[in-house]
Scaffold this motif. Structure first.
Motif, PDB file in Angstrom:
ATOM      1  N   LEU A 139       5.384  -1.136  -7.718  1.00  0.00           N
ATOM      2  CA  LEU A 139       5.376  -2.096  -8.822  1.00  0.00           C
ATOM      3  C   LEU A 139       6.627  -2.976  -8.826  1.00  0.00           C
ATOM      4  O   LEU A 139       7.667  -2.607  -8.284  1.00  0.00           O
ATOM      5  N   THR A 140       6.519  -4.112  -9.496  1.00  0.00           N
ATOM      6  CA  THR A 140       7.674  -4.901  -9.901  1.00  0.00           C
ATOM      7  C   THR A 140       8.041  -4.433 -11.301  1.00  0.00           C
ATOM      8  O   THR A 140       7.181  -4.424 -12.192  1.00  0.00           O
ATOM      9  N   GLN A 141       9.301  -4.047 -11.491  1.00  0.00           N
ATOM     10  CA  GLN A 141       9.671  -3.546 -12.814  1.00  0.00           C
ATOM     11  C   GLN A 141      10.935  -4.200 -13.328  1.00  0.00           C
ATOM     12  O   GLN A 141      11.803  -4.643 -12.561  1.00  0.00           O
ATOM     13  N   ASP A 152       1.294  -6.435 -11.687  1.00  0.00           N
ATOM     14  CA  ASP A 152       1.950  -6.019 -12.926  1.00  0.00           C
ATOM     15  C   ASP A 152       3.448  -6.307 -12.905  1.00  0.00           C
ATOM     16  O   ASP A 152       4.094  -6.236 -11.851  1.00  0.00           O
ATOM     17  N   TYR A 200       6.137  -4.412 -14.942  1.00  0.00           N
ATOM     18  CA  TYR A 200       6.198  -3.197 -15.754  1.00  0.00           C
ATOM     19  C   TYR A 200       7.614  -3.040 -16.311  1.00  0.00           C
ATOM     20  O   TYR A 200       8.592  -3.329 -15.622  1.00  0.00           O
ATOM     21  N   TRP A 201       7.706  -2.587 -17.568  1.00  0.00           N
ATOM     22  CA  TRP A 201       9.037  -2.387 -18.157  1.00  0.00           C
ATOM     23  C   TRP A 201       9.070  -1.116 -18.997  1.00  0.00           C
ATOM     24  O   TRP A 201       8.394  -1.022 -20.005  1.00  0.00           O
ATOM     25  N   CYS A 202       9.855  -0.157 -18.530  1.00  0.00           N
ATOM     26  CA  CYS A 202      10.163   1.045 -19.302  1.00  0.00           C
ATOM     27  C   CYS A 202      11.588   0.879 -19.813  1.00  0.00           C
ATOM     28  O   CYS A 202      12.512   0.655 -19.026  1.00  0.00           O
ATOM     29  N   TYR A 256       9.710   7.301 -14.695  1.00  0.00           N
ATOM     30  CA  TYR A 256       9.056   6.015 -14.947  1.00  0.00           C
ATOM     31  C   TYR A 256       9.979   4.805 -14.768  1.00  0.00           C
ATOM     32  O   TYR A 256       9.694   3.731 -15.250  1.00  0.00           O
ATOM     33  N   ILE A 257      11.092   5.013 -14.027  1.00  0.00           N
ATOM     34  CA  ILE A 257      11.898   3.897 -13.517  1.00  0.00           C
ATOM     35  C   ILE A 257      12.267   4.171 -12.055  1.00  0.00           C
ATOM     36  O   ILE A 257      11.872   3.430 -11.160  1.00  0.00           O
ATOM     37  N   PRO A 283       7.308   4.206 -10.590  1.00  0.00           N
ATOM     38  CA  PRO A 283       6.951   2.795 -10.369  1.00  0.00           C
ATOM     39  C   PRO A 283       7.266   2.316  -8.956  1.00  0.00           C
ATOM     40  O   PRO A 283       6.535   1.490  -8.407  1.00  0.00           O
ATOM     41  N   VAL A 324       6.086  -9.755 -18.867  1.00  0.00           N
ATOM     42  CA  VAL A 324       5.850  -8.311 -18.777  1.00  0.00           C
ATOM     43  C   VAL A 324       4.393  -8.002 -19.134  1.00  0.00           C
ATOM     44  O   VAL A 324       3.868  -8.519 -20.124  1.00  0.00           O
TER      45      VAL A 324
END
Length: 659
Positions: free
Chosen positions: A332-334, A306, A308-310, A322-323, A327, A358
């Motif tokens: 995760l990669t965000q 994933d 992921y972007w918040c 959620y940052i 994650p 994303v």
């Protein structure tokens, strides 16, 4: 407490999870969801024991899951010890994912930096060593007042690596707000930046710190550490002020994480009430981390590949859970973004999704509604001009999403193939509480659907008794959960009174009105204090707003009440159209259209008595609509409250004119 709230909104559209979302999902069917819920119901201790042991790395195992002996001051995993930073970073570096990209950072001007888990851990350790050298240790408290950046995440993680409790203050807050928080939390350290950059403009941060200090009460602060973001000039106090790059210079990239008790305060995050001083919501280390991680796995169905972007800011709870924590704990990669969705144009979000591929996109309804308007005004920035094929899950956070905005998100951004997780939760809950699961839950536009496993959500009347299905009432959580607020910093009586009123049988009071439909789905009707009482009918503001936004001319709407001699309270609507702001006869004609529309959609009782048109609504820089300021404007009173946190304070003058 007032009587039940009437529900007047009807929504019959249902969208089953796409087969692609269910295949391989963490919770891939309603049967799997119900099985987890049943486990939590039948063996509450066993369920949470299993989750804590399977998902967290403990330096000292816990024996007791939940201590209720001093309710509502609950203790979770109380005799266990761990370190949150070790669970977010070391775990992945030691587990074979050291070279996986942790953060893709995009600056306001489009410059992109990437950092792996190994590099992130090294930078966190360097700063932790620098802080140790300055004498900071477990039990100290730090204020963090920084722009969105890799550095902000590094500072948060470095603090928790040492057991230093942090309190992040949103970079859009005024010097007065900052001073109040420094004083209340008893901070001995402040970490800030010279300036931040948003929408092509530089905004000073260090000068606000100086202003806060000038107000007094900040004498406990020994050091102010400054991240050089722009090189902008700033006042400097020798001996107190240090550059971040000097603090980390020459420091080792290894720093043993300090084990802390499960209940050690991880952070204190202030929420503003409409009256009184801000409330310092205190969260504990282990329970909070567990729930942040579990909800990333469940709600976002986190997968190894994933991106992921918040889009939240680290100054809010969403940016914490959620940052900065969830994650990273999930490996995760965000994407972390410094700027705003409309700079250099309103296609910025869609362009970034296309460039960074994303897969999971989590943003606020206010951003969605403003981008609907922007797409209408500038079609070349619309989502369909970009390749959004990488997306698999869309999320919504911050307030209920209007059904028509939900549909636009579903069709235009998600191409009708991406499940939307409309998440209900709060600063105080620590993580998602009621939300669809992308591979399991059939969704309904505007509903946050069903509680997560282990969450005993219910709707009750003013005595704490369950209300009948279809009726509105107070949203409560009947049982404790690991990520729940532990206290209001320094004010336990306010904590008990605000969240566990005795008249509601000791249940956690969310402060939101809600109702459940025939399928048991939850519908949030707005804050209890935003309920309108019109001719004896109690209406949720959210439902009137949803009716207005479903009109093809309307991009966004906010509804409040004002006193009325005839009906007790009158509905006042503040409306932003997709086109230009109307004036004179045109405004009157559009206002009549909208009144008739609301009467048709809901009923004559909900027709706005007063409609004001604006080019925008008063919002904080995080996108939150300041409804309490709108209540003042609706009454025709002068706004005397601090408006320094608003992105657009001048809009209040525009909205003072009624049609």
């Amino acid at each position: 407490m007032p009587n039940a709230i009437e529900s007047v909104l009807v929504e019959n559209r249902v969208f089953p999870p796409p087969p692609a979302a269910s295949a391989g999902a963490a919770i891939g069917s309603m049967d799997a969801y119900k099985k987890l819920c049943l486990e939590a119901e039948q063996d509450f201790d066993g369920f949470w024991r299993r989750q804590a042991n399977e998902n967290l790395v403990w330096s000292k195992p816990f024996s007791q899951v939940l201590d209720e002996s001093n309710a509502p001051f609950y203790r979770w995993f109380g005799d266990g010890e761990l370190n949150v930073s070790a669970n977010c970073l070391d775990k992945h570096v030691q587990g074979g994912n050291a070279d996986k990209v942790a953060i893709i950072f995009e600056a306001d001007d489009g410059k992109v930096d990437k950092i792996t888990y190994r590099e992130l851990l090294g930078r966190v350790c360097q700063l932790a060593n620098g802080l140790k050298k300055l004498g900071y240790k477990k039990g100290d408290r730090a204020i963090i007042y920084m722009p969105m950046s890799i550095e902000a995440v590094v500072v948060m993680q470095a603090c928790v690596r040492l057991g230093v409790t942090h309190s992040v203050v949103f970079g859009g807050f005024s010097a007065k707000s900052l001073q109040e928080r420094i004083v209340d939390v008893g901070a001995t350290l402040v970490v800030t930046a010279d300036e931040q950059v948003r929408g092509g403009k530089t905004i000073p941060l260090k000068p606000a710190v100086e202003e806060a200090f000038a107000m007094g009460g900040c004498d406990a602060v020994r050091q102010v550490i400054v991240y050089r973001r722009t090189g902008g000039k700033t006042a400097w106090v020798e001996g107190r002020d240090l550059w971040l790059h000097d603090v980390v210079a020459g420091q080792s990239e290894q720093c043993d994480p300090v084990p802390v008790e499960a209940e050690h305060p991880l952070f204190i995050l202030y929420t503003s009430g409409s009256t009184g001083k801000p409330k310092g919501v205190q969260h504990a280390s282990a329970g909070y981390l567990l729930w942040s991680l579990l909800t990333v796995k469940w709600t976002f169905d986190a997968r190894p590949d994933d991106v992921y972007w918040c889009t939240a800011d680290v100054g809010w709870i969403t940016g914490h859970s959620y940052i900065a924590y969830g994650p990273l704990a999930a490996g995760l990669t965000q994407v972390v973004f410094e700027g705003v969705p409309t700079y250099p144009n309103a296609g910025r979000f869609w362009d970034m999704i296309a460039r960074h591929k994303v897969t999971t996109f989590y943003t606020a309804p206010t951003a969605i509604r403003s981008l609907i308007k922007a797409s209408a005004a500038a079609p070349d920035t619309a989502p369909d001009r970009y390749d959004l094929s990488s997306l698999r899950i869309l999320g919504s956070v911050g307030e209920p999403i209007n059904p028509e905005a939900w549909m636009w998100y579903h069709k235009t951004v998600g191409g009708e193939r991406c499940p939307i997780v409309d998440t209900w939760w709060q600063t105080e809950t620590g993580g998602h509480m009621i939300t669809p699961l992308p591979g399991a839950t059939p969704t309904k536009p505007g509903s946050c659907t069903l509680p997560l496993p282990g969450i005993a959500a219910a709707i009750v009347d003013e005595t704490g008794a369950d209300v009948d299905q279809g009726n509105g009432g107070f949203l409560v959580i009947k049982k404790p959960w690991p990520a729940m607020i532990r206290n209001i910093w320094g004010d336990p009586e306010r904590f008990k009174k605000s969240y566990f009123p005795p008249e509601l049988r000791g249940y956690y009071l969310a402060g939101d009105g809600a109702q459940r439909d025939a399928d048991g789905y939850f519908w949030i009707m707005g804050r209890i204090d935003d309920v309108l009482n019109v001719s004896g009918h109690r209406l949720g503001t959210m439902e009137v707003e949803s009716a207005l936004v479903s009109h093809p001319l309307v991009a966004e709407a906010a509804v409040v009440g004002r006193p009325d001699d005839t009906t007790g309270e009158a509905v006042v609507a503040f409306v932003v159209l997709k086109g230009a702001r109307p004036e004179g006869d045109e405004a009157a004609a559009v206002a009549k259209q909208l009144r008739d529309w609301v009467a048709k959609e809901i009923g004559p009782i909900a027709k706005p008595k007063d409609i004001r048109f604006g080019e925008n609504l008063p919002k904080t820089r995080s996108g939150k609509i300041m409804r309490r300021l709108l209540r003042v404007v609706a009454k025709g009173e002068e706004v005397t409250q601090d408006v320094s946190t608003l992105e657009n304070p001048q809009i209040l003058d525009q909205l003072s004119k009624s049609v």
